[in-house]
Write a protein that holds these residues in place. Structure first.
Motif, mmCIF file in Angstrom:
data_model
loop_
_atom_site.group_PDB
_atom_site.id
_atom_site.type_symbol
_atom_site.label_atom_id
_atom_site.label_comp_id
_atom_site.label_asym_id
_atom_site.label_seq_id
_atom_site.Cartn_x
_atom_site.Cartn_y
_atom_site.Cartn_z
ATOM 1 N N ASN A 102 51.951 -8.020 -33.808
ATOM 2 C CA ASN A 102 53.367 -7.646 -33.708
ATOM 3 C C ASN A 102 53.494 -6.129 -33.844
ATOM 4 O OD1 ASN A 102 52.884 -7.176 -36.436
ATOM 5 N ND2 ASN A 102 53.614 -9.229 -37.011
ATOM 6 N N GLU A 103 54.747 -5.636 -33.905
ATOM 7 C CA GLU A 103 54.964 -4.198 -33.920
ATOM 8 C C GLU A 103 54.382 -3.552 -35.184
ATOM 9 O OE1 GLU A 103 59.046 -3.617 -32.715
ATOM 10 O OE2 GLU A 103 58.676 -1.460 -32.421
ATOM 11 N N ARG A 104 54.515 -4.264 -36.284
ATOM 12 C CA ARG A 104 53.987 -3.716 -37.525
ATOM 13 C C ARG A 104 52.460 -3.547 -37.436
ATOM 14 N NH1 ARG A 104 53.613 -2.365 -42.345
ATOM 15 N NH2 ARG A 104 52.321 -3.485 -43.842
ATOM 16 N N GLY A 105 51.787 -4.539 -36.861
ATOM 17 C CA GLY A 105 50.338 -4.453 -36.677
ATOM 18 C C GLY A 105 49.983 -3.292 -35.749
ATOM 19 N N LEU A 140 56.716 -14.105 -26.239
ATOM 20 C CA LEU A 140 56.745 -13.038 -25.230
ATOM 21 C C LEU A 140 57.771 -11.972 -25.621
ATOM 22 C CD1 LEU A 140 56.427 -15.209 -21.984
ATOM 23 C CD2 LEU A 140 54.724 -13.594 -22.873
ATOM 24 N N ALA A 141 58.912 -12.411 -26.153
ATOM 25 C CA ALA A 141 59.942 -11.459 -26.586
ATOM 26 C C ALA A 141 59.430 -10.585 -27.733
ATOM 27 C CB ALA A 141 61.202 -12.217 -27.012
ATOM 28 N N MET A 142 58.601 -11.186 -28.600
ATOM 29 C CA MET A 142 58.023 -10.413 -29.702
ATOM 30 C C MET A 142 57.020 -9.384 -29.176
ATOM 31 S SD MET A 142 55.880 -11.854 -33.016
ATOM 32 C CE MET A 142 54.547 -12.617 -32.083
ATOM 33 N N PHE A 143 56.289 -9.763 -28.101
ATOM 34 C CA PHE A 143 55.272 -8.846 -27.565
ATOM 35 C C PHE A 143 55.900 -7.671 -26.807
ATOM 36 C CE2 PHE A 143 52.386 -12.800 -27.168
ATOM 37 C CZ PHE A 143 51.978 -12.659 -28.471
ATOM 38 N N ALA A 144 57.104 -7.876 -26.232
ATOM 39 C CA ALA A 144 57.682 -6.875 -25.330
ATOM 40 C C ALA A 144 57.705 -5.466 -25.951
ATOM 41 C CB ALA A 144 59.072 -7.315 -24.870
ATOM 42 N N PRO A 145 58.289 -5.300 -27.157
ATOM 43 C CA PRO A 145 58.311 -3.945 -27.719
ATOM 44 C C PRO A 145 56.920 -3.446 -28.118
ATOM 45 C CG PRO A 145 59.197 -5.544 -29.290
ATOM 46 C CD PRO A 145 59.016 -6.275 -28.001
ATOM 47 N N VAL A 146 56.006 -4.380 -28.458
ATOM 48 C CA VAL A 146 54.633 -3.989 -28.815
ATOM 49 C C VAL A 146 53.951 -3.373 -27.600
ATOM 50 C CG1 VAL A 146 52.398 -4.820 -29.653
ATOM 51 C CG2 VAL A 146 54.518 -5.866 -30.504
ATOM 52 N N VAL A 147 54.051 -4.082 -26.482
ATOM 53 C CA VAL A 147 53.384 -3.603 -25.267
ATOM 54 C C VAL A 147 54.024 -2.296 -24.797
ATOM 55 C CG1 VAL A 147 52.769 -4.180 -22.887
ATOM 56 C CG2 VAL A 147 52.772 -5.972 -24.641
ATOM 57 N N ALA A 148 55.352 -2.218 -24.887
ATOM 58 C CA ALA A 148 56.051 -1.004 -24.433
ATOM 59 C C ALA A 148 55.645 0.205 -25.292
ATOM 60 C CB ALA A 148 57.564 -1.218 -24.496
ATOM 61 N N HIS A 156 45.746 1.165 -24.090
ATOM 62 C CA HIS A 156 45.450 0.047 -23.180
ATOM 63 C C HIS A 156 45.774 -1.268 -23.872
ATOM 64 C CE1 HIS A 156 42.725 -2.862 -21.136
ATOM 65 N NE2 HIS A 156 42.831 -2.084 -20.076
ATOM 66 N N VAL A 157 46.434 -2.195 -23.161
ATOM 67 C CA VAL A 157 46.819 -3.471 -23.767
ATOM 68 C C VAL A 157 46.193 -4.653 -23.025
ATOM 69 C CG1 VAL A 157 48.691 -4.974 -24.507
ATOM 70 C CG2 VAL A 157 49.048 -2.498 -24.445
ATOM 71 N N ARG A 158 45.502 -5.469 -23.792
ATOM 72 C CA ARG A 158 44.961 -6.717 -23.274
ATOM 73 C C ARG A 158 45.865 -7.845 -23.741
ATOM 74 N NH1 ARG A 158 39.292 -10.065 -23.992
ATOM 75 N NH2 ARG A 158 38.846 -9.305 -21.922
ATOM 76 N N GLY A 159 46.151 -8.784 -22.868
ATOM 77 C CA GLY A 159 46.945 -9.944 -23.263
ATOM 78 C C GLY A 159 46.074 -11.188 -23.273
ATOM 79 N N TYR A 160 45.798 -11.690 -24.478
ATOM 80 C CA TYR A 160 45.085 -12.971 -24.576
ATOM 81 C C TYR A 160 46.053 -14.099 -24.281
ATOM 82 C CZ TYR A 160 40.826 -11.238 -26.823
ATOM 83 O OH TYR A 160 39.624 -10.615 -27.091
ATOM 84 N N LEU A 161 45.556 -15.102 -23.598
ATOM 85 C CA LEU A 161 46.363 -16.294 -23.376
ATOM 86 C C LEU A 161 45.507 -17.499 -23.781
ATOM 87 C CD1 LEU A 161 49.177 -16.919 -22.402
ATOM 88 C CD2 LEU A 161 48.259 -17.231 -20.100
ATOM 89 N N SER A 162 45.965 -18.200 -24.819
ATOM 90 C CA SER A 162 45.199 -19.351 -25.322
ATOM 91 C C SER A 162 45.586 -20.617 -24.591
ATOM 92 C CB SER A 162 45.505 -19.594 -26.795
ATOM 93 O OG SER A 162 45.358 -18.425 -27.515
ATOM 94 N N MET A 163 44.741 -21.616 -24.727
ATOM 95 C CA MET A 163 45.025 -22.982 -24.231
ATOM 96 C C MET A 163 45.348 -22.993 -22.733
ATOM 97 S SD MET A 163 44.639 -24.712 -27.001
ATOM 98 C CE MET A 163 44.563 -24.351 -28.765
ATOM 99 N N CYS A 164 44.535 -22.265 -21.966
ATOM 100 C CA CYS A 164 44.801 -22.182 -20.524
ATOM 101 C C CYS A 164 44.329 -23.414 -19.757
ATOM 102 C CB CYS A 164 44.111 -20.946 -19.942
ATOM 103 S SG CYS A 164 44.903 -19.407 -20.439
#
Lengths: 321, 321
Positions: A102-105, A140-148, A156-164
């Motif tokens: 999250n943003e704090r991390g 996804l809404a939580m990630f939006a400000p993190v990625v921005a 550089h941002v990697r997006g893990y996607l579990s349970m694919c």
């Protein structure tokens, strides 16, 4: 034997070079019972780098309450200072991504000068709920400000996607759902994706079908990494299918860390050594010295007080002894 | 989970049906330390048949001095009477091949009414010397009257060929040498071949190159079976390459018998369950009930007093417990 085998016999239509995204220090140790001292972790990363790995996921800036194994992220990163610096400035040019929930991390990671981060999403509602206590949309809404914010910082941002592929609560996961969440992670600004077969149920035709669907949804293959688990022994066959589709980024865990075969909770990470054996056998360059990597995993298994679950590590280390 | 997963997603260009040549009772038990009572062996074969396997290599008529684990071949075969009979006459129509090292072994097998046999050759001089105490030429000369006599008796003959990819003494094995010995085994009268990666070093490009060379040497794909070992974790990726080449006969050992991961001498047989998981995931029919097969391997592991090395058996049996 390491010198002569495997015999390098290229197969048609495969990439010439693959980037191994080493996850042992993060995904691996996070799933081991033992809590490893921070100096040992730093030494592990240094040995992995010396064995030729160029991308080594170092740790996670998740709240220590959730992952006590990685509670020392703030202490670890300074010990790795220099490894991530460009060769021109005397560093090893290593990519050292860290997980940020999250943003704090992210703020904690940025304060330490981290240049690459990863967020950890889920393709299924059940796992989003279990792992993040959110719906897929809320995650996804939580990630939006993190990625921005990361993008603003040139990180550089990697997006893990579990349970694919499959989910322990929902069973088989519809391919179109995975393609949809993947597309949305890229739209948020993720630079690359890592498609996780978290419970290891995928088979090669499923891999090909998913990659094809992702391409059709506008996700180019060069932005896709694959993250297979060996729970049912399928990880390398699935990797072969991904290579045949053109994938050039493959996640693996040195020595199969995090996939202890003696534990019921085995996550079954694909062992980097097993992967490198196949890639080198296919004449695909990785930059990795398999003997040195195996020695590193044997050393790490000693630290953990149990043998490595990697078949290649077992075979090569028995040979030496 | 067995019901819903793996999700069957066919891949282009693969066969629709594969015959699993089950070697656990012979190749598996031959390489286990424990000597299993003959009644347990018979029960094992019956359970494998009940799980849907249609070809079960039962035992070996080698001299008991060399393989004490299989010294009870004469006692075992009568216990399996009926299983091999045609369904029209009340039997299960099972194929129950046995290994015969020489003419004397063949005579013993024929006296018991065996309908399928296998001879065991080597692609390399070093292993021919170590295993048969003969040169490759001398071994073929020894097989000639065996194969001829079997053919006269209307008995199907499989020709095993060991060390088709790498050899512990010689390193990588030249493809043309394997193609040459393969061709000669067929010329002797063998009905099918089984190409063995005895030390498990093969990778998928090597598999494709060897199969292509065999075709060019006049060996049709439909007469080729593949026998991969999982010593370095490569067996399923190699199997995928073989399927993509059109191979429809794959050897495997229930529960990974003979490949105990705790022994230094691990031969690393491909576990039938890991194979069946992949095949069913690819939508390929095998006739095998994976749950029943797993139960059989758990039962056999109990008989041997150690866990199964098969990842699929471990994952599915942990799930149940």
């Amino acid at each position: 034997m390491i010198d002569g085998l495997p015999m390098g016999v290229p197969a048609a239509g495969l990439p010439r070079r693959v980037r191994v995204h080493e996850v042992g220090a993060r995904d691996g140790l996070q799933n081991e019972k033992a809590i490893v001292p921070v100096e040992v972790k730093a030494e592990f990363v240094r040995r992995l780098a010396a064995a030729g790995l160029t991308t080594i996921e170092a740790t996670s800036f998740v709240h220590p309450k959730w992952v006590p194994q990685l509670a020392d992220a703030e202490q670890l990163m300074p010990l790795l200072a220099g490894l991530g610096d460009a060769p021109e400035t005397g560093g090893a040019g290593l990519r050292l991504p860290v997980l940020v929930p999250n943003e704090r991390g992210l703020d904690r990671a940025l304060a330490l000068g981290v240049r690459e981060v990863a967020v950890f999403g889920s393709a299924t509602e059940s796992f989003a709920k279990a792992n993040l206590n959110r719906t897929v949309d809320e995650a996804l809404a939580m990630f939006a400000p993190v990625v921005a914010k990361a993008a603003d910082a040139g990180v550089h941002v990697r997006g893990y996607l579990s349970m694919c592929f499959g989910d322990p609560w929902e069973g088989p996961v519809p391919i179109e759902r995975v393609a949809d969440v993947s597309r949305r992670l890229l739209d948020l600004g993720c630079d690359e994706l890592s498609l996780g077969d978290t419970i290891g149920v995928a088979t090669p035709g499923h891999v090909t079908a998913l990659l094809t669907a992702l391409n059709e949804a506008g996700v180019p293959t060069e932005r896709i990494g694959v993250h297979f688990h060996d729970t049912y022994g399928q990880a390398l066959a699935n990797t072969l299918a991904a290579l045949q589709h053109g994938v050039t980024t493959v996640d693996a865990s040195a020595g199969g860390l995090g996939g202890c075969p003696y534990a019921k909770s085995a996550t079954g990470n694909l062992a980097t050594e097993d992967l490198v054996w196949m890639l080198h056998g296919l004449g695909i360059d990785t930059g990795v010295d398999l003997g040195q990597l195996t020695d590193t995993s044997v050393w790490m298994a000693d630290q953990l007080g149990r043998p490595s679950p990697s078949r290649t590590v077992r075979a090569l280390s028995h040979k030496e002894s």
